[in-house]
Design an enzyme around this catalytic site. Structure first.
Site, PDB file in Angstrom:
ATOM      1  N   ASP A 263       3.370 -10.190   4.037  1.00 39.12           N
ATOM      2  CA  ASP A 263       4.193  -9.155   4.649  1.00 39.12           C
ATOM      3  C   ASP A 263       3.246  -8.252   5.447  1.00 39.12           C
ATOM      4  OD1 ASP A 263       6.183  -7.497   5.484  1.00 39.12           O
ATOM      5  OD2 ASP A 263       6.998  -7.059   3.494  1.00 39.12           O
TER       6      ASP A 263
HETATM    7  C1  BGC Z   1       8.988  -5.711   6.130  1.00 36.24           C
HETATM    8  C2  BGC Z   1       9.378  -7.137   6.398  1.00 36.24           C
HETATM    9  C3  BGC Z   1       9.390  -7.392   7.890  1.00 36.24           C
HETATM   10  C4  BGC Z   1       8.043  -7.017   8.477  1.00 36.24           C
HETATM   11  C5  BGC Z   1       7.966  -7.231   9.976  1.00 36.24           C
HETATM   12  C6  BGC Z   1       7.713  -5.320   6.847  1.00 36.24           C
HETATM   13  O1  BGC Z   1       7.455  -3.958   6.712  1.00 36.24           O
HETATM   14  O2  BGC Z   1       8.840  -5.510   4.746  1.00 36.24           O
HETATM   15  O3  BGC Z   1      10.623  -7.410   5.858  1.00 36.24           O
HETATM   16  O4  BGC Z   1       9.712  -8.723   8.150  1.00 36.24           O
HETATM   17  O5  BGC Z   1       7.781  -5.652   8.209  1.00 36.24           O
HETATM   18  O6  BGC Z   1       8.719  -6.321  10.659  1.00 36.24           O
END
Ligand code: BGC
Length: 765
Positions: A263
């Protein structure tokens, strides 16, 4: 071959689906370390947190890095999950790039309609493909452990089977279009407060039966191209660096053959992530590449580990539209998709109450109360917020369906919105939300004014709105529970309209569970509309007028009180003062529910707890009304290899056409492990049945699906004896039953991810 020829041949070597091993051999260490690290947080576009390479698809969350020498293109990753999230407007370009705002994950689950979800999601996949994106960062599928998790709206259910099956349908739908998904957030990311650092402490049984089971089903049945590890820790270790999780469970047990990505962040343990089987660091930073190079050079990272991940990256890349040179149109069928979204949203709405057939309503004058009636909520905030061309408000939907709205109320709410906007412009702070908009707190309506509206209208519709999103959790006060202004409005409206012999309809435009027990007796009808995408107003109107017959059922329990939920003992439900959230880099004593969260409720989540403890709920899991009635008949069950096949006939016994979901719960024989009173093991939904029409639904569950996890023996087990199969309209509404004789079976597995010390769990049975 001469040396010169070899050099020329290698200079011409370009990636194909058949030469991956050769390419790995050809790559330099720097190239390998570059391929497994994304291109980074790039230039920021207005309204976007992560626009890593604006030359490819503006507003995308990230890209992988290209290696031109070897014909390796950059690929594009974009959020998810309620539609594709990209920048809608580009500098110097008159075309717009809006995407459809689809129903949130919770709504999809409440349809209980896996074939429909798969078909609908194929249209989202078309948007991903046609806008030049390779992977949609979705579905989000953490379990609804606690109703106040700020991102529950993105997720499906409190039940792992329902969550897993809907997720697998989601994955198949998107991937049918030749693009990939990233199933997230793997795993244990069940709260937003301190999500980057929180340690979710979970015993093996709860971990396997609940928090991993839904991912297991999604991986086995959906075959996603990618999985996204979460930010948090489980049992003391960051998930993104956990070999047991990313290799032991995911690949060795479940047979996952795609890539895992992190993530969005940059944690210090890049090398551990590589070793654990995390193939791609996103969004990526040069120091991560550097760490990998250094580790190989100083012998702390085996090149074989890096090569394994690089190979998987290349196997992913050759599947992408970017690699195949797909000439995307930037013109998906937005109009066609909006029509499907309107229908799907209505199918995920849940009719909670409909006394004396208060609904459907045809035309007439309506007093429409509630701020979110006029500025309706399509979905949640954060990375799950989609840049859609419009949101059809509930007010607009009702007007288009032929209702006349009380003009003085319309004016009142419009003026309040304007006032609130000027107040903000003056500098009054609102609730801090990541991307998207905070919902204004409901405004009081003078009691006498409410009474006056009852004289000039045929009915009242009260819309109650709630929103939530990434980076924060909801609160018990003024969020789970109604605000004073909402309670007052409900009291006043119900008193005035009932005195005038008129009806009050409540519409819940909410992203997650709220308290309903204290006020549900008052209105005549309650429609749980959720935050169901850009057509929210039209979908609500379709249900209110009866154009669509509601067939959604709850994918979670609505408890009487928040504190009835076992996990409330270990969840930051009052929010947390900033000082408790810690300062990066500063050491302190770990704070309960922030630095660590004990999953002390074990497997007693949702209906598993409420049914077994016989604790009263407001609306049970699986519950939802229809404008027609259904009868269940001819229940049949036969044992099959330790599992069962079953069928039941559903007949529409009412006056209008409708669909019905049959939920199959199984009660296991005593003698094995302590089990919930019953557990959902299968479900199916009928087609649209005309009055008098019947359909026989069939179900099956194999022995492994019936098994529970024995921690001591580290094996899945089924007990021998009589299993009761319950054909039910909700977790508390069993319509037919049948039994079969099951066998004792076991599936030994590796001991993985043990907590340092076992979490002390509550006993329910
Ligand atoms: C979120 C994810 C997301 C990623 C990209 C993160 O902060 O937890 O769900 O896909 O950002 O935007």
């Amino acid at each position: 071959m001469t040396l010169a020829a070899a050099v020329t041949a290698s200079a011409q070597l370009k990636l194909t689906a058949d030469n991956i091993d050769q390419i790995v051999r050809e790559m330099t260490l720097e190239e390998k370390a570059t391929l497994i690290v994304g291109a980074g947080w790039g230039s920021m576009n207005a309204g976007s947190v992560t626009a890593s390479d604006t030359r490819l698809v503006p507003g995308a969350a990230g890209t992988t890095q290209p290696i031109a020498r070897l014909g390796i293109p950059a690929t594009v990753l974009s959020d998810g999950p309620a539609g594709l999230r990209i920048e809608p407007v580009r500098q110097g370009d008159s075309q717009t790039y809006y995407c459809t705002g689809y129903p949130i994950g919770t709504v999809l689950a409440c349809t209980w309609n896996t074939p429909m979800v798969e078909e609908l999601l194929a249209t989202m996949g078309e948007e991903v493909h046609e806008y030049g994106v390779d992977v949609l960062l979705a579905p989000g599928m953490n379990l609804h452990r606690n109703p106040l998790n700020g991102r529950n709206f993105e997720y499906f259910s409190e039940d792992p089977l329902l969550s897993g099956k809907i997720s697998a349908a989601y994955v198949r739908g998107i991937q049918s279009q030749g693009v990939g998904v990233s199933v997230k957030h793997f795993a244990g990311n069940d709260q937003e407060i301190n999500r980057m650092e929180n340690d979710a402490r979970i015993n093996p049984r709860a971990l396997r039966e609940l928090y991993l089971k839904n991912f297991e089903i999604a991986v086995r049945e959906g075959k996603p191209w990618t999985v996204m590890s979460s930010y948090n820790k489980i049992n003391g270790k960051y998930t993104q660096q956990n070999h047991d999780l990313l290799t032991g469970f995911l690949r060795d047990e479940w047979g996952f053959d795609g890539i895992v990505m992190t993530d969005w962040g940059n944690k210090a343990g890049t090398v551990d992530a590589v070793k654990a089987g995390n193939d791609l660091m996103e969004p990526g930073a040069p120091n991560e590449t550097q760490r990998v190079i250094e580790a190989v050079n100083n012998g702390t990272l085996d090149i074989a580990d890096l090569d394994r991940n690089v190979k998987r990256m290349l196997q992913y890349i050759v599947k992408t539209p970017r690699f195949k040179g797909y000439d995307f149109s930037n013109k998906p069928d937005l109009e066609g998709h909006a029509k499907l979204v309107r229908e799907a949203a209505a199918e995920g709405m849940v009719l909670l109450k409909n006394q004396s057939d208060a609904l459907p309503l045809q035309g007439g004058n309506i007093a429409l109360f509630g701020l979110t009636a006029y500025k309706s909520i399509a979905g949640g905030t954060g990375s799950g917020n989609v840049n859609k061309a419009y949101v059809r408000n509930i007010s607009e939907g009702l007007e288009a369906a032929g209702f006349t709205l009380d003009a003085r109320l319309v004016d009142y709410y419009a003026k309040y919105r304007d006032f609130a906007a000027s107040e903000r412009a003056l500098g009054a702070g609102g609730r801090n939300v990541l991307l998207g908009e905070a919902v204004l707190p409901e405004i009081a309506v003078n009691s006498q004014a409410v009474r006056a509206t009852a004289q000039r209208n045929d009915a009242a519709v009260i819309v109650i709105g709630r929103n939530a999103g990434e980076g924060d959790d909801r609160r018990m006060t003024d969020d789970f529970n109604l605000t004073a202004a909402e309670t007052q409005l409900l009291n006043d409206a119900c008193a005035a309209y009932h005195q005038a012999g008129k009806k009050v309809i409540v519409v819940l435009n909410i992203g997650g569970v709220i308290e309903t027990a204290s006020w549900k007796e008052q209105p005549d009808a309650i429609l749980l509309a959720w935050t169901p995408g850009q057509e929210v107003g039209n979908s609500v109107a379709d249900i209110i007028t009866g154009k669509s017959n509601p067939s959604g059922k709850l994918s979670m329990t609505f408890p009487v009180n928040y504190l009835d939920i076992p996990s409330s003992a270990n969840f930051p439900y009052n929010g947390q003062p900033a000082r408790q959230r810690g300062v990066p880099g500063q050491q302190r004593e770990p704070v309960k529910d922030i630095d660590y969260t004990n999953y002390a409720e074990g497997i007693w989540v949702g209906y598993r707890y409420f049914n077994t403890a016989k604790k009263e709920v407001s609306f049970p899991f699986g519950y939802g009304l229809s404008y027609t009635t259904f009868e269940y008949s001819k229940p049949k069950v036969s044992a099959k290899n330790g599992g069962f096949t079953a069928s039941v006939t559903v007949t529409n016994t009412g006056k209008v056409a409708g669909k019905e979901t049959v939920e199959v719960y199984v009660s296991a024989p005593e003698g094995g492990l302590v089990k919930p009173e019953s557990e959902l093991k299968a479900f199916a939904k009928t087609r649209l049945l005309q009055p008098g029409e019947s359909q026989t639904l069939t179900f099956q569950a194999d022995a492994y699906t019936l098994a529970s996890f024995n921690e001591k023996a580290s094996e899945w087990q089924t007990a021998a004896g009589t299993y009761t199969v319950k054909f039910a309209a909700s977790a508390l509404d069993v319509r037919q039953m049948a039994t079969f004789k099951g066998k004792a079976k076991s599936w030994p597995v590796k001991t993985l991810m043990l907590p340092e010390t076992p979490v002390e769990e509550i006993a329910v049975k």
